[in-house]
Design an enzyme around this catalytic site. Sequence first.
Site, PDB file in Angstrom:
ATOM      1  N   ASP A  95       0.847  -1.194   0.000  1.00  0.00           N
ATOM      2  CA  ASP A  95       0.000   0.000   0.000  1.00  0.00           C
ATOM      3  C   ASP A  95       0.891   1.256   0.000  1.00  0.00           C
ATOM      4  O   ASP A  95       2.122   1.157  -0.046  1.00  0.00           O
ATOM      5  CB  ASP A  95      -0.893  -0.090   1.255  1.00  0.00           C
ATOM      6  N   HIS A  96       0.251   2.421   0.112  1.00  0.00           N
ATOM      7  CA  HIS A  96       0.939   3.728   0.093  1.00  0.00           C
ATOM      8  C   HIS A  96       2.414   3.690   0.473  1.00  0.00           C
ATOM      9  O   HIS A  96       2.761   3.322   1.586  1.00  0.00           O
ATOM     10  CB  HIS A  96       0.268   4.687   1.080  1.00  0.00           C
ATOM     11  N   GLU A 169      -3.954   7.979   7.329  1.00  0.00           N
ATOM     12  CA  GLU A 169      -3.611   6.572   7.264  1.00  0.00           C
ATOM     13  C   GLU A 169      -2.173   6.423   7.697  1.00  0.00           C
ATOM     14  O   GLU A 169      -1.293   7.123   7.211  1.00  0.00           O
ATOM     15  CB  GLU A 169      -3.790   6.034   5.841  1.00  0.00           C
ATOM     16  N   HIS A 212      -9.553   8.423   3.852  1.00  0.00           N
ATOM     17  CA  HIS A 212      -9.183   7.271   4.666  1.00  0.00           C
ATOM     18  C   HIS A 212      -9.895   7.376   6.006  1.00  0.00           C
ATOM     19  O   HIS A 212     -10.080   8.465   6.524  1.00  0.00           O
ATOM     20  CB  HIS A 212      -7.670   7.251   4.903  1.00  0.00           C
ATOM     21  N   HIS A 249      -9.552   4.168  -3.002  1.00  0.00           N
ATOM     22  CA  HIS A 249      -8.937   4.219  -1.667  1.00  0.00           C
ATOM     23  C   HIS A 249      -9.960   4.739  -0.672  1.00  0.00           C
ATOM     24  O   HIS A 249     -10.875   5.467  -1.029  1.00  0.00           O
ATOM     25  CB  HIS A 249      -7.725   5.156  -1.667  1.00  0.00           C
ATOM     26  N   ASN A 271      -9.709  -0.531  -1.566  1.00  0.00           N
ATOM     27  CA  ASN A 271      -8.967  -0.723  -0.331  1.00  0.00           C
ATOM     28  C   ASN A 271      -9.912  -0.603   0.854  1.00  0.00           C
ATOM     29  O   ASN A 271     -10.640   0.382   0.971  1.00  0.00           O
ATOM     30  CB  ASN A 271      -7.867   0.333  -0.205  1.00  0.00           C
TER      31      ASN A 271
HETATM   32 ZN    ZN Z   1      -5.129   4.651   0.475  1.00  0.00          ZN
END
Ligand code: ZN
Length: 342
Positions: A95-96, A169, A212, A249, A271
């Site tokens: 992820d990120h 996040e 998020h 996201h 996600n």
């Molecule tokens: Zn994300």
Amino acid sequence: MPVADYAAYRTMLDRARAGKFAYPAVNVTSPTTANAVLRGLAESGSDGIIQVSTGGGAFASGTAVKDMALGAISIAEHVHRVADRYPIHVALHTDHCQADKLDAFVMPLVEETERRRKTGLPNLFSSHMFDGSALPLQDNLDIAVKLRERLNRSDLILEIEAGVVGGEEDGVRASAAARLYTTPEDTLEVARRLNAIPGPPYLLAATFGNVHGVYKPGHVKLKPSILKDCQDAVTRACGGAAQFYFVFHGGSGSELRDIHEALEYGVVKMNVDTDMQYAFTRAVAHHCFQHYDGVLRVDGEVGDKKAYDPRSYLAAAEQAMADRVKRAAVELRSAGTAMVHA
Ligand SMILES: [Zn+2]
């Protein structure tokens, strides 16, 4: 099934876009949460994606070690070991990863895959996200282009982000002034730069008001029609083959009608982290409240070993998270679509 190889993953993505469904991409931080995803996917007859964030990797390596790449390798190796006990395909994704963390997270994982391929082993991960959304678009794409060239050589798929997902996040908070809506002009520039490099499709996290975390109703104004505007623009400029594979996201807490609209416009991966965290912890809390005098040694008593054995509440948490994965698979219309062969 073994972890989806390159061909299986590409087939997964194409099936999703053609069939207007998306895969749950669930963040995991331990073998238990990874097992929960596999179980939930298997029980819903859905293929899916297991992903690890920088913070998740650091946690998985041990709180005294805090090595994000090491923890991600450990989780990925666990999934490679157990995945073939489940009758579905799962891809492994990171992820990120912001530009300043590439050298500590994505690059060691790419190198690990490069090492494995030389000895005939399958890739460690299937895809990696580079999140350059905090950078000016051209700087973001300069890094993305280089990374795409490197990943292509090992059959790894790249995910990038244009526009900024709100919320927080892993302790990274998007600023209030951040642009929460990607523009068709931005995504055309993404297509122009990334399609100049021949290779597999890339995944694009375009932002349409998503955040998020979970917020109370009314705080989040999703505009999935932005995704349609971007697809229309790229189709006009580059033809239908250039249509994006979008990633949604911040899917936790979204309205079903917004999710379904996004699926119409090419979202193939959503996600979900926060809703899974809650499902997991809700089960642990339930166990502790129900067995208060078992998990604790109250008033000189000895508690109940069956209640404080971590397996008791972690098994309940695994089941609860698996159930939440099943709900995600229904909402994303991936339930019942698992590939029998690939
Ligand atoms: Zn994300």
